[in-house]
Design an enzyme around this catalytic site. Structure first.
Site, PDB file in Angstrom:
ATOM      1  N   ILE A 293     -46.054 -11.823 -18.630  1.00  0.00           N
ATOM      2  CA  ILE A 293     -46.743 -10.667 -17.956  1.00  0.00           C
ATOM      3  C   ILE A 293     -47.045  -9.494 -18.875  1.00  0.00           C
ATOM      4  O   ILE A 293     -46.147  -8.918 -19.511  1.00  0.00           O
ATOM      5  CB  ILE A 293     -45.542 -10.311 -17.030  1.00  0.00           C
ATOM      6  CG1 ILE A 293     -45.434 -11.374 -15.720  1.00  0.00           C
ATOM      7  CG2 ILE A 293     -46.381  -9.228 -16.163  1.00  0.00           C
ATOM      8  CD1 ILE A 293     -44.384 -11.153 -14.783  1.00  0.00           C
ATOM      9  N   GLU A 294     -48.360  -9.207 -18.841  1.00  0.00           N
ATOM     10  CA  GLU A 294     -48.978  -7.977 -19.559  1.00  0.00           C
ATOM     11  C   GLU A 294     -49.024  -6.874 -18.693  1.00  0.00           C
ATOM     12  O   GLU A 294     -49.961  -6.951 -17.653  1.00  0.00           O
ATOM     13  CB  GLU A 294     -50.198  -8.363 -20.128  1.00  0.00           C
ATOM     14  CG  GLU A 294     -49.986  -9.455 -21.355  1.00  0.00           C
ATOM     15  CD  GLU A 294     -49.882  -9.085 -22.749  1.00  0.00           C
ATOM     16  OE1 GLU A 294     -50.028  -7.735 -22.807  1.00  0.00           O
ATOM     17  OE2 GLU A 294     -49.776  -9.718 -23.477  1.00  0.00           O
ATOM     18  N   LEU A 295     -48.433  -5.668 -18.527  1.00  0.00           N
ATOM     19  CA  LEU A 295     -48.943  -4.562 -18.179  1.00  0.00           C
ATOM     20  C   LEU A 295     -49.917  -3.712 -18.488  1.00  0.00           C
ATOM     21  O   LEU A 295     -49.819  -3.592 -19.754  1.00  0.00           O
ATOM     22  CB  LEU A 295     -47.352  -3.830 -17.839  1.00  0.00           C
ATOM     23  CG  LEU A 295     -46.167  -4.291 -17.145  1.00  0.00           C
ATOM     24  CD1 LEU A 295     -45.062  -3.485 -17.374  1.00  0.00           C
ATOM     25  CD2 LEU A 295     -46.298  -4.770 -15.898  1.00  0.00           C
TER      26      LEU A 295
END
Length: 359
Positions: A293-295
């Protein structure tokens, strides 16, 4: 480099590779009296302002306080020291059959997953409603809260190793930790110290699910809306189909949670590569449902929403793994998550060290 490698077959002989086709024993998948999901209420009750960049000392103090207040429900430990002697802290909660591992801040200048992980540990470890107790009975969670404490201090992507001349990293600075999880490299042979610590923690814990939190630059979708987060499952061709599908199910849960619980969110697929040293691929090869997961790094005014996004996904994945609903999700729905799109104009120069095509 070959002298550092051990055959994958020998390494896997010491750490059994396991299937995640079912996340819990069938007899326990849907226990009578399972409480309603209260993830939304927990997200709403998160403090309006969470410190987005706690120091290593503050992080250690917070974890120690949580462990003390938990009356034994939270076990805090160091999984090893960084090259500058800073502990890499992990927190373990629960005693259920489904095992989940969260990893945050492998890249030191990608900070927002760590405060979300800290708040997740606080919620799951200190909450004492029937829902909290039920979750702890259904899952065991291991949270590596900040994988790269030295990189955090130096505010750079890499670990700290002035002798480094790496294939992936920066000579004279350090190694890119998230390129050194290759299952063919034993932890004791791993040149990236913190990656070796994570490998050992993984091997000891043997998680069914691994979620690794990072940060990316700023992007827009095909309709011109800004992307707030991106995610992806293993793409290495040797990952078992069942493990890819399980990771796609986790991805759907995470995407739904972020979109539903954090107003204004817009989640895309991440255009990642298939290199086996990336955690997303490496732990898929080892048999876990492994998800990145990349914010998006959208600036200070959006940091609290991004922390909430990471926190919401953690809670939702935990809930769905606990109640068995994760196994009923059609993995093909992950393919419906739209692609990320182009960089937001005038933002590329703000992120010179974000190697966004490689996690």
């Amino acid at each position: 480099m070959n002298s550092r490698l051990r055959p994958l077959s020998l390494l896997c002989a010491s750490v059994a590779v396991f299937s995640v086709a079912a996340f819990a024993p069938p007899a326990q998948a849907e226990p009578a009296g399972a409480p309603a999901d209260r993830s939304a209420a927990e997200v709403r009750s998160l403090p309006r302002t969470v410190d987005p960049r706690p120091s290593n000392e503050e992080l250690a103090e917070e974890l120690a306080e949580i462990a003390d207040r938990s009356r034994g429900r939270v076990e805090v430990r160091s999984i090893g020291d960084s090259n500058q002697g800073r502990p890499v802290w992990a927190a373990r909660i629960g005693d259920g059959p489904v095992r989940i591992q969260y990893i945050s801040q492998q890249h030191g200048n990608e900070p927002l997953g760590a405060p979300a992980a800290l708040e997740y540990v606080r919620t799951l470890g200190l909450g004492n409603s029937f829902w909290h107790r039920w979750l702890r009975s259904r899952v065991t969670v291991d949270v590596i809260v900040r994988a790269n404490p030295d990189g955090h201090v130096h505010d750079w992507r890499y670990n700290y190793d002035p002798d480094a001349d790496p294939e992936y990293g920066q000579a004279g600075q350090g190694y890119d930790i998230n390129r050194y999880h290759d299952p063919a490299v034993a932890p004791d042979d791993n040149p990236a110290t913190e990656a070796g610590h994570i490998q050992r923690a993984y091997a000891e814990f043997r998680p069914d699910i691994v979620v690794d939190y990072h940060m990316q630059g700023r992007y827009i979708d095909d309709e011109g809306r800004e992307i707030t987060a991106s995610l992806l499952w293993p793409t290495h061709p040797d990952v078992a189909d069942s493990d890819v599908e399980a990771a796609q199910q986790v991805s759907v849960v995470a995407e739904r949670a972020i979109t539903r619980l954090v107003p204004g969110s817009n989640v895309s697929l991440y255009p990642g590569g298939d290199y086996q040293g990336i955690a997303r691929n490496a732990y898929g090869l080892r048999g876990s449902a492994s998800v990145l997961i990349e914010l998006s790094d959208m600036g200070a005014e959006h940091e609290q929403a991004q922390i909430r996004s990471a926190y919401a996904a953690m809670l939702a994945v935990t809930q769905s793994a606990a109640d068995g609903s994760l196994r009923r999700i059609d993995p093909d729905r992950a393919e419906q998550i739209p692609p990320r799109g182009e960089p937001l104009p005038d933002t590329e120069r703000a992120h010179p060290l974000r190697l966004d095509s490689l996690d």
